[in-house]
Design a protein around this motif. Structure first.
Motif, PDB file in Angstrom:
ATOM      1  N   LEU A  21       4.487  -0.448  12.309  1.00  0.00           N
ATOM      2  CA  LEU A  21       4.793   0.270  11.068  1.00  0.00           C
ATOM      3  C   LEU A  21       3.667   0.097  10.052  1.00  0.00           C
ATOM      4  O   LEU A  21       3.305   1.038   9.338  1.00  0.00           O
ATOM      5  CB  LEU A  21       6.132  -0.184  10.495  1.00  0.00           C
ATOM      6  N   GLU A  22       3.090  -1.096  10.001  1.00  0.00           N
ATOM      7  CA  GLU A  22       1.938  -1.330   9.118  1.00  0.00           C
ATOM      8  C   GLU A  22       0.785  -0.396   9.476  1.00  0.00           C
ATOM      9  O   GLU A  22       0.152   0.195   8.600  1.00  0.00           O
ATOM     10  CB  GLU A  22       1.489  -2.781   9.222  1.00  0.00           C
ATOM     11  N   SER A  23       0.520  -0.239  10.765  1.00  0.00           N
ATOM     12  CA  SER A  23      -0.581   0.630  11.203  1.00  0.00           C
ATOM     13  C   SER A  23      -0.344   2.075  10.772  1.00  0.00           C
ATOM     14  O   SER A  23      -1.278   2.768  10.368  1.00  0.00           O
ATOM     15  CB  SER A  23      -0.774   0.551  12.721  1.00  0.00           C
ATOM     16  N   LEU A  24       0.896   2.518  10.835  1.00  0.00           N
ATOM     17  CA  LEU A  24       1.221   3.887  10.443  1.00  0.00           C
ATOM     18  C   LEU A  24       1.101   4.093   8.936  1.00  0.00           C
ATOM     19  O   LEU A  24       0.739   5.179   8.480  1.00  0.00           O
ATOM     20  CB  LEU A  24       2.634   4.249  10.913  1.00  0.00           C
ATOM     21  N   LYS A  26      -1.045   2.311   6.943  1.00  0.00           N
ATOM     22  CA  LYS A  26      -2.447   2.166   6.538  1.00  0.00           C
ATOM     23  C   LYS A  26      -3.358   3.272   7.073  1.00  0.00           C
ATOM     24  O   LYS A  26      -4.346   3.613   6.435  1.00  0.00           O
ATOM     25  CB  LYS A  26      -2.973   0.800   6.973  1.00  0.00           C
ATOM     26  N   PHE A  27      -3.033   3.799   8.245  1.00  0.00           N
ATOM     27  CA  PHE A  27      -3.880   4.816   8.865  1.00  0.00           C
ATOM     28  C   PHE A  27      -3.046   5.997   9.379  1.00  0.00           C
ATOM     29  O   PHE A  27      -3.023   6.279  10.572  1.00  0.00           O
ATOM     30  CB  PHE A  27      -4.692   4.205  10.018  1.00  0.00           C
ATOM     31  N   PRO A  28      -2.356   6.704   8.486  1.00  0.00           N
ATOM     32  CA  PRO A  28      -1.451   7.775   8.916  1.00  0.00           C
ATOM     33  C   PRO A  28      -2.147   8.899   9.678  1.00  0.00           C
ATOM     34  O   PRO A  28      -1.539   9.545  10.529  1.00  0.00           O
ATOM     35  CB  PRO A  28      -0.846   8.281   7.603  1.00  0.00           C
ATOM     36  N   GLU A  29      -3.417   9.108   9.408  1.00  0.00           N
ATOM     37  CA  GLU A  29      -4.159  10.191  10.062  1.00  0.00           C
ATOM     38  C   GLU A  29      -4.581   9.841  11.489  1.00  0.00           C
ATOM     39  O   GLU A  29      -5.005  10.712  12.244  1.00  0.00           O
ATOM     40  CB  GLU A  29      -5.408  10.535   9.239  1.00  0.00           C
ATOM     41  N   SER A  30      -4.436   8.596  11.887  1.00  0.00           N
ATOM     42  CA  SER A  30      -4.952   8.154  13.181  1.00  0.00           C
ATOM     43  C   SER A  30      -3.931   8.174  14.312  1.00  0.00           C
ATOM     44  O   SER A  30      -4.292   7.952  15.461  1.00  0.00           O
ATOM     45  CB  SER A  30      -5.513   6.727  13.056  1.00  0.00           C
ATOM     46  N   PHE A  31      -2.679   8.422  14.001  1.00  0.00           N
ATOM     47  CA  PHE A  31      -1.637   8.320  15.019  1.00  0.00           C
ATOM     48  C   PHE A  31      -0.815   9.600  15.088  1.00  0.00           C
ATOM     49  O   PHE A  31      -0.802  10.393  14.152  1.00  0.00           O
ATOM     50  CB  PHE A  31      -0.734   7.115  14.734  1.00  0.00           C
ATOM     51  N   GLY A  32      -0.093   9.785  16.168  1.00  0.00           N
ATOM     52  CA  GLY A  32       0.672  11.001  16.400  1.00  0.00           C
ATOM     53  C   GLY A  32       2.047  11.022  15.758  1.00  0.00           C
ATOM     54  O   GLY A  32       2.790  11.983  15.919  1.00  0.00           O
ATOM     55  N   ILE A  33       2.415   9.976  15.037  1.00  0.00           N
ATOM     56  CA  ILE A  33       3.705   9.894  14.355  1.00  0.00           C
ATOM     57  C   ILE A  33       3.451   9.300  12.974  1.00  0.00           C
ATOM     58  O   ILE A  33       2.512   8.524  12.787  1.00  0.00           O
ATOM     59  CB  ILE A  33       4.715   9.027  15.162  1.00  0.00           C
ATOM     60  N   THR A  34       4.279   9.676  12.014  1.00  0.00           N
ATOM     61  CA  THR A  34       4.117   9.143  10.667  1.00  0.00           C
ATOM     62  C   THR A  34       5.010   7.922  10.463  1.00  0.00           C
ATOM     63  O   THR A  34       5.976   7.714  11.200  1.00  0.00           O
ATOM     64  CB  THR A  34       4.490  10.200   9.605  1.00  0.00           C
ATOM     65  N   TYR A  35       4.695   7.167   9.446  1.00  0.00           N
ATOM     66  CA  TYR A  35       5.526   6.016   9.082  1.00  0.00           C
ATOM     67  C   TYR A  35       6.952   6.473   8.780  1.00  0.00           C
ATOM     68  O   TYR A  35       7.919   5.853   9.225  1.00  0.00           O
ATOM     69  CB  TYR A  35       4.918   5.308   7.860  1.00  0.00           C
ATOM     70  N   GLU A  37       8.592   9.031   9.887  1.00  0.00           N
ATOM     71  CA  GLU A  37       9.314   9.366  11.115  1.00  0.00           C
ATOM     72  C   GLU A  37       9.716   8.100  11.877  1.00  0.00           C
ATOM     73  O   GLU A  37      10.842   7.987  12.357  1.00  0.00           O
ATOM     74  CB  GLU A  37       8.451  10.253  12.024  1.00  0.00           C
ATOM     75  N   ALA A  38       8.794   7.161  11.974  1.00  0.00           N
ATOM     76  CA  ALA A  38       9.041   5.941  12.752  1.00  0.00           C
ATOM     77  C   ALA A  38      10.120   5.068  12.135  1.00  0.00           C
ATOM     78  O   ALA A  38      10.949   4.494  12.852  1.00  0.00           O
ATOM     79  CB  ALA A  38       7.747   5.149  12.904  1.00  0.00           C
ATOM     80  N   ILE A  39      10.132   4.958  10.826  1.00  0.00           N
ATOM     81  CA  ILE A  39      11.070   4.054  10.153  1.00  0.00           C
ATOM     82  C   ILE A  39      12.521   4.508  10.345  1.00  0.00           C
ATOM     83  O   ILE A  39      13.457   3.711  10.253  1.00  0.00           O
ATOM     84  CB  ILE A  39      10.721   3.887   8.655  1.00  0.00           C
ATOM     85  N   LYS A  40      12.726   5.779  10.654  1.00  0.00           N
ATOM     86  CA  LYS A  40      14.078   6.315  10.881  1.00  0.00           C
ATOM     87  C   LYS A  40      14.692   5.783  12.176  1.00  0.00           C
ATOM     88  O   LYS A  40      15.901   5.807  12.342  1.00  0.00           O
ATOM     89  CB  LYS A  40      14.049   7.841  10.924  1.00  0.00           C
ATOM     90  N   ASN A  41      13.844   5.339  13.087  1.00  0.00           N
ATOM     91  CA  ASN A  41      14.327   4.835  14.374  1.00  0.00           C
ATOM     92  C   ASN A  41      14.758   3.378  14.251  1.00  0.00           C
ATOM     93  O   ASN A  41      13.995   2.542  13.774  1.00  0.00           O
ATOM     94  CB  ASN A  41      13.223   4.925  15.431  1.00  0.00           C
ATOM     95  N   GLU A  42      15.981   3.098  14.694  1.00  0.00           N
ATOM     96  CA  GLU A  42      16.460   1.722  14.682  1.00  0.00           C
ATOM     97  C   GLU A  42      15.535   0.847  15.515  1.00  0.00           C
ATOM     98  O   GLU A  42      15.243  -0.289  15.172  1.00  0.00           O
ATOM     99  CB  GLU A  42      17.881   1.662  15.236  1.00  0.00           C
ATOM    100  N   LYS A  43      15.085   1.417  16.648  1.00  0.00           N
ATOM    101  CA  LYS A  43      14.130   0.739  17.523  1.00  0.00           C
ATOM    102  C   LYS A  43      13.123   1.758  18.006  1.00  0.00           C
ATOM    103  O   LYS A  43      13.471   2.877  18.360  1.00  0.00           O
ATOM    104  CB  LYS A  43      14.839   0.140  18.741  1.00  0.00           C
ATOM    105  N   LEU A  44      11.879   1.361  18.023  1.00  0.00           N
ATOM    106  CA  LEU A  44      10.834   2.216  18.583  1.00  0.00           C
ATOM    107  C   LEU A  44      10.883   2.128  20.103  1.00  0.00           C
ATOM    108  O   LEU A  44      11.281   1.104  20.664  1.00  0.00           O
ATOM    109  CB  LEU A  44       9.465   1.778  18.063  1.00  0.00           C
ATOM    110  N   ARG A  45      10.462   3.182  20.775  1.00  0.00           N
ATOM    111  CA  ARG A  45      10.503   3.216  22.244  1.00  0.00           C
ATOM    112  C   ARG A  45       9.821   1.991  22.853  1.00  0.00           C
ATOM    113  O   ARG A  45      10.327   1.352  23.769  1.00  0.00           O
ATOM    114  CB  ARG A  45       9.837   4.508  22.738  1.00  0.00           C
ATOM    115  N   ILE A  46       8.674   1.645  22.333  1.00  0.00           N
ATOM    116  CA  ILE A  46       7.917   0.524  22.889  1.00  0.00           C
ATOM    117  C   ILE A  46       8.627  -0.806  22.636  1.00  0.00           C
ATOM    118  O   ILE A  46       8.497  -1.741  23.425  1.00  0.00           O
ATOM    119  CB  ILE A  46       6.470   0.512  22.361  1.00  0.00           C
ATOM    120  N   GLU A  47       9.423  -0.906  21.570  1.00  0.00           N
ATOM    121  CA  GLU A  47      10.215  -2.127  21.364  1.00  0.00           C
ATOM    122  C   GLU A  47      11.139  -2.360  22.552  1.00  0.00           C
ATOM    123  O   GLU A  47      11.253  -3.487  23.046  1.00  0.00           O
ATOM    124  CB  GLU A  47      11.057  -2.023  20.095  1.00  0.00           C
TER     125      GLU A  47
END
Length: 161
Positions: A21-24, A26-35, A37-47
């Motif tokens: 979440l920190e990476s998203l 600090k560098f929102p332009e570098s990844f395919g998902i936004t912070y 969007e990710a924070i809405k998930n109780e658990k991320l797939r990789i978790e």
């Protein structure tokens, strides 16, 4: 400072979530998902993958004094190819080859688990720092069907010497 590079253990999935979440943020332009969007998930797939120690998906972490300071994710596709995602190193630890060492450990781990396989990654065309690192580590640009659809990123394949 001594930094240890190794695959994450099931009990470290929350550490992964925090740094991802920190990476998203600090560098929102570098990844395919936004912070957002990710924070809405109780658990991320990789978790889930970390907790269940999925054979085809794993995260290598960089640890400084038991603190997770960097991550790099590997996913093996159904077609037997590997992909690298989510390379991130905390700002205070950047510039000390931690990113290069994370990728190196990830490639070593993938080779141990799966043998010789094609490994690719995507990098945003605007992320010149990451692009330079990948070139230095033996990644080359590839074209064709694997190319990013919206043309904002380049696909690179690992071709060691």
């Amino acid at each position: 400072m001594n930094i240890e590079y190794r695959p994450l253990l099931p009990e470290e999935s929350q550490m992964y979530r925090h740094i991802r979440l920190e990476s998203l943020q600090k560098f929102p332009e570098s990844f395919g998902i936004t912070y957002e969007e990710a924070i809405k998930n109780e658990k991320l797939r990789i978790e889930y993958d970390i907790e269940n120690q999925s054979a085809d998906r794993f995260v290598v972490g960089a640890f400084a004094e038991d603190r997770l300071i960097g991550i790099c994710t590997f996913v093996k596709n159904e077609d037997g190819h590997g992909n690298i995602y989510q390379l991130y190193v905390k700002e205070a630890f950047q510039g000390n080859n931690a990113g290069a060492r994370l990728i190196g450990k990830l490639i070593d781990e993938a080779s141990t688990r799966f043998g010789d396989m094609e490994i690719c990654l995507e990098v945003k065309k605007t992320n010149l720092k990451a692009y330079g690192l990948y070139k230095k580590l033996g990644f080359v640009e590839i074209n064709g069907d694997l190319q990013n659809k919206d043309d904002s990123a380049l696909v690179m394949r690992y071709e060691p010497d």
